[in-house]
Design an enzyme around this catalytic site. Structure first.
Site, mmCIF file in Angstrom:
data_model
loop_
_atom_site.group_PDB
_atom_site.id
_atom_site.type_symbol
_atom_site.label_atom_id
_atom_site.label_comp_id
_atom_site.label_asym_id
_atom_site.label_seq_id
_atom_site.Cartn_x
_atom_site.Cartn_y
_atom_site.Cartn_z
ATOM 1 N N ASP B 407 0.839 -1.449 0.010
ATOM 2 C CA ASP B 407 0.179 0.411 0.179
ATOM 3 C C ASP B 407 0.547 1.297 0.098
ATOM 4 O O ASP B 407 2.462 1.070 0.694
ATOM 5 C CB ASP B 407 -0.891 -0.059 1.016
ATOM 6 C CG ASP B 407 -2.247 1.065 1.206
ATOM 7 O OD1 ASP B 407 -2.675 1.196 0.681
ATOM 8 O OD2 ASP B 407 -1.902 2.047 1.608
ATOM 9 N N GLU B 436 1.332 -0.910 -5.116
ATOM 10 C CA GLU B 436 0.172 -0.181 -5.688
ATOM 11 C C GLU B 436 0.910 2.043 -4.971
ATOM 12 O O GLU B 436 0.612 2.170 -3.851
ATOM 13 C CB GLU B 436 -0.434 -0.119 -4.471
ATOM 14 C CG GLU B 436 -2.333 1.068 -4.769
ATOM 15 C CD GLU B 436 -2.320 1.322 -3.170
ATOM 16 O OE1 GLU B 436 -1.351 2.215 -2.634
ATOM 17 O OE2 GLU B 436 -3.388 2.053 -3.344
#
Lengths: 690, 690
Positions: B407, B436
């Protein structure tokens, strides 16, 4: 508490704390292995990608110095967007410079930006002001041995006037007795910002991994018109060599045409063994002078003067005379020997030998060149050989020669050139070496990387619009331009292109204008101005009765001579900085493939030249050329005045497409000065090819 | 004699004797600073410019090895022309490989070539034969410690069978009693040539200046279909979290659609402080579950399981169950903490603090994210912190997880990733990390350089033909492909693109086919198959009633579900190697800008797929597409059979331009297998962009 926790974990490399990345630095040739090239007074525009994780404010600086300086000079880099940064520095002196890039997180700007946003949104920023005060306080004591400026000076910094500014600003920011607006205004003030820009904490800055290099050469390395002449032909008697004193009589003629460099084929004693006769005949007659490239005889070798030309003192006088005519002498550096060269007897170990002990002559099977002994650069005695070859250059430097045209450098080891040119240029940074390598593209490029100041090109064989456009786009708009400076010869004693053989006088005019305006460096070989165009045989690029093998006095005073055109072209080159560099070259559309159109502009945009040439020497060609009005900052219907400096005629053009008619009987091209009040900046760094 | 002369000259660096240049090695990222990426079984095609001065014959070898091996394996390089050389090697195992290039002058081939030319021209070659004999004799004794093969084995070489061959060949070549033709035939024999190819004198060979690296990862790093699912929504009751055991009940459904990877948002305990309510409401109700990205509560942190989902043992069982369905579990790695995370109390030094001592929450002024404490990677205790964060990954690896979706890696320091991914992959080379990072292009690329196996892309925002073509040409035909593997998500819990919001069910079909056929790696987030398309408000890309903040049981058994289409698409992907890699992608012309046409081929050329998609979800579009028949080795009028694997229909097309009609009501695109007997090789190494 932190220390206690940290001690339980294995230590990590402190370099991992550097969060900023510096990459994609340009210009950079082969990971910094080779320097880029500039001339004195030019700028180096350096770009880099500088970025980090997160959203903090980044700052970057270009570091540069003259080689040998211990500290760096610094220029703040400007953000171009998309994480690209740029700055520039000028190379003011001859020699080598170094540059690199450093990036860091600008803690103060980051904090300032956040404060401004929060305060603007009406939030309470008292905590932020305290943070800012602490940030300023931290910067004060940490200055000294740790700060980049102290590192640069190499000593402990004394108290600095900035210290007080920081102290006072910190105190005010932390003072809850002062109104919030006042404290914020002080924190956001431009004066504090300027102080902090000088005092950034750069202990965790990231320095780019390579120190890159620039070699700054003389302006002549970038811009010059060359004239090649066999001094022995400068007289009137084809049966004997003219002397340097006689050749000096031709200097006013060469100078009057506006040339800058007078290049002489080898001036050394010529071997007698296996001497070649006229038109490369295997046997020379008793009075044939032989090829100047068959160097060396009983009279001496590479550091001697052919007796027919005179003595070393005569040569010195010739160099002086040339200088008075603002002509620099370029000598030919041809590392090979005739069988009679003194090296052969004194240093047989410098040559290759056959199993029977005899020395090998040059061969390209089945051809034999018995008059030439190649030098064996891989000799067991290579070190003494290389030193001797370098000494030859230094010898001629001692006689006032600064420019050398190097014969076939691609048949001598690259490392020899890297070493020899490196050593010589360190002692004599004002020397220029032109690589005469007509070979495969990567070899030509690599020689340029090894340190040659200029390079011969494929220009001679590029006669059509498409191939000229493609080749010169490669030379001037790819990274090749950073290390290879083209020198466009329209002809040489070895190359009389079919185009010249068949195109008559207009072909010579066309090639002259192309060479002189496509290239800041260009040259012609004597006889070009007389449109000499007879090949030794059909299909050959060799001249009939080539001057390589015989003495060729010429009558230059002929009505069809191009000398006046050459004088005008060279005059225009001297008057117009746009023509004195290659970076400003752009090609423009025409609707006739025999019409080529291109422009050049000066670095500062103050000078703009537009060339339109009819490439067809036989027929009138006409058509429309498209002016890049948008690039020139004009609207599509703008009117432009162009002044043809060759014929002193003025045209008033309107709009992009303009009609041109060029009849080779009258004139082969336009060399136009575009008269604009101002020109928008052009991105000289933009690369069209990679 | 030579020695005497040499001793008088200052010694030079012996490296100057290496005449061969090795440059322009490809692939190479940032001067070898970063490895390129491959998967097990793939080849690395290595090219280089290898050349020297003069006209001797050059040879070159690609050297490669598994990292840690002491010697090099060698592959002879083939000359491609223009001084370019190429060879290839396969990476057979997980882990890191090294490669570089060596070039040398092949003395025997040079001599052989000259002998052949001279003998062919009828010259006396007895001297050449003696030279050749001497050359062979020199190679014999010099073998041993100096030869490259001995260097590789690290010991003195015993007598070698080649020695006799060389001895006999040398004797015959030197024997004037033998007929010249016989001696020449022996010298030119292919068997002698082969022997000498093994025995080249490489003491003066040039090794490229950089040792380059390749990381070989699992095939799944290159090819996989991902499905993202919140396990807590896998039940039927929106008022409570489903358990892992309930979520296991959805595995057959996910597997039936043909997915390879099941990616779970964070499964850890969720903080209570400042918990967000439905639709990101600032205040959560007492039963609101909170965002899984607000990690950490009294129940534990990054190495714990949210009690609503079950226990660690329940998770282990879920991983096992997934494996039985041939689904690999990908976990989310979100390095941030809720205020209730155990780190906050145990390691306040890992967070940033305000002047009043309180810990800073995340902010993007004026927005405040009080439920999230960013971790301070620059903490004074950074070493213990980094080790702990790495431990978290190793913890889950210990529980059978090999794939991590990371993330926002762009808000954590690059050096952290370089270090952590490097360390983990050395121990666990079968792990895969997906970055990401939706941010600026250079940051996304740099994260890939730091070691991420795959990267999210801008695909979600590329909906038009021109932008898709440009972006995927950049991703698959520039050097970016050497280190960045795209993973194309058609939607995510954060990104419901306007195109999907407005285009109805056809838009979902279009984006599915594009993602699954443009990218070897692609993914969808649960609900995509139901064409869920309601945004929280106009202009937002956030879902209404986002699953990030509430539990969303779904009824997947709906007539309009795209599950069957997805099953077919994933089945085609599994059957067709062309769709399992990105290098074979080429775009083709169409005469309608709503019709996009592209093909993919397998590395061996045995499989060729052609996709034609109507990008307009609202209207029928028709037009002509142009088949690249020449690239396929066919004439311009060839007939081609294409088989639409989605609808099992066959078309017989003739010539380059063929008519296509796509009505989104019926079908949005063709996924065609092109049935050709054979396909000419395609230069996978060709770079369209630099």
């Amino acid at each position: 508490m932190a220390a206690g926790t940290a001690s339980s974990a294995p230590a990590l490399d402190p370099q991992l704390r550097r969060r900023v990345v510096v990459e994609g630095v340009h210009p950079e040739i082969d990971c910094g292995r080779f320097p880029i090239k500039r001339v004195v007074g030019e700028e180096v525009v350096v770009s880099a990608d500088v970025h980090a994780d997160g959203h903090e404010v980044i700052a970057a600086a270009l570091l540069h110095r003259k080689r040998g300086e211990s500290g760096w000079r610094e220029v703040p880099m400007a953000a171009l967007g998309n994480d690209r940064w740029q700055a520039r520095f000028a190379v003011g002196e001859l020699g080598e410079y170094e540059y690199t890039v450093e990036g860091w997180i600008d803690r103060f700007e980051t904090w300032r930006h956040e404060l401004s946003k929060k305060f603007g949104a009406g939030q309470d920023v008292s905590s932020e002001l305290l943070e800012g005060a602490a940030l300023l306080q931290r910067l004060r004591p940490e200055r000294g041995a740790q700060s980049p400026s102290a590192e640069r000076s190499g000593r402990d910094a004394p108290p600095h006037p900035d210290d007080d500014i920081l102290e006072r600003a910190a105190a005010e920011m932390a003072d809850s007795g002062v109104a919030m607006e006042t404290r914020v205004a002080g924190a956001l003030s431009e004066s504090l910002r300027r102080t902090l820009a000088r005092r950034a904490d750069r202990r965790l800055a990231t320095r780019y991994g390579h120190v890159l290099r620039v070699v700054a050469e003389t302006v002549r390395a970038r811009f010059g018109a060359w004239y090649e002449m066999f001094p022995r032909s400068a007289g009137t008697d084809p049966s004997r060599s003219a002397t340097f004193d006689e050749a000096a009589g031709r200097l006013p003629y060469v100078a009057s045409m506006g040339f800058d460099v007078l290049y002489l084929p080898p001036i050394h004693p010529i071997g007698r063994s296996f001497r070649k006769g006229p038109n490369n005949a295997l046997e020379a007659g008793p009075h044939d002078p032989g090829s100047p490239w068959a160097i060396g005889s009983a009279e001496g070798g590479h550091d001697a003067v052919e007796p027919g030309l005179g003595t070393l003192e005569d040569f010195d006088r010739f160099v002086e005379a040339a200088r008075r005519h603002e002509l620099e002498i370029a000598l030919d550096l041809a590392y090979q020997a005739s069988p009679d060269h003194p090296y052969v007897a004194a240093h047989p170990e410098w040559f290759r030998r056959r199993p029977d002990g005899s020395i090998k002559y040059a061969e390209n099977p089945p051809k034999k060149y018995q008059d030439i002994y190649p030098i064996n650069f891989e000799s067991e005695a290579w070190e003494s050989l290389w030193h001797e070859l370098k000494r030859v250059v230094e010898f001629w430097i001692g006689h006032g020669v600064k420019i050398f045209r190097v014969d076939n450098p691609h048949t001598k080891p690259y490392p020899f050139w890297t070493w020899a040119l490196g050593e010589i240029k360190r002692q004599h940074p004002d020397t220029i070496f032109l690589s005469e390598a007509f070979t495969r593209p990567k070899v030509m490029r690599y020689l340029a990387k090894c340190g040659f100041s200029q390079s011969y090109t494929y220009f001679t064989w590029r006669n059509e619009k498409e191939e000229i456009t493609e080749y010169f786009t490669e030379l001037t708009r790819s990274d090749v331009r950073e290390y290879l400076r083209p020198n466009l010869f329209a002809n040489t004693p070895d190359i009389l292109h079919e185009y010249l053989q068949e195109g008559g006088r207009p072909a010579f005019q066309i090639r002259l204008i192309l060479a002189a305006t496509l290239g800041a460096n260009y040259g012609i070989y004597s006889g070009f101005e007389l449109a000499e165009n007879v090949a030794v045989r059909p299909g050959s690029e060799e001249y009939l009765d080539s001057e390589k093998y015989q003495i060729r006095p010429r009558n230059f005073d002929q009505p069809q001579s191009l000398a006046e055109l050459i004088r005008r072209v060279n005059g225009i080159r001297r008057d117009h900085p746009a023509l004195q560099r290659d970076r400003g070259l752009r090609f423009h559309q025409t609707d006739n493939r025999q019409l080529i159109c291109y422009s050049k502009r000066s670095a500062d945009g103050s000078d703009l030249m537009l060339m339109i040439v009819n490439l067809d020497p036989h027929h009138m060609q006409h058509g429309f050329v498209r002016l890049p009005l948008t690039d020139w900052g004009l609207g599509p219907d703008a009117a432009v005045e162009v002044h043809d400096l060759l014929w002193n005629e003025r045209y008033f053009w309107r709009g992009e497409w303009n009609y041109v008619r060029l009849d080779p009987e009258a004139r082969v091209g336009h060399v136009l000065h575009v008269q604009l009040a101002s020109l928008p900046p052009q991105d000289d760094e933009a690369v069209a090819l990679t």
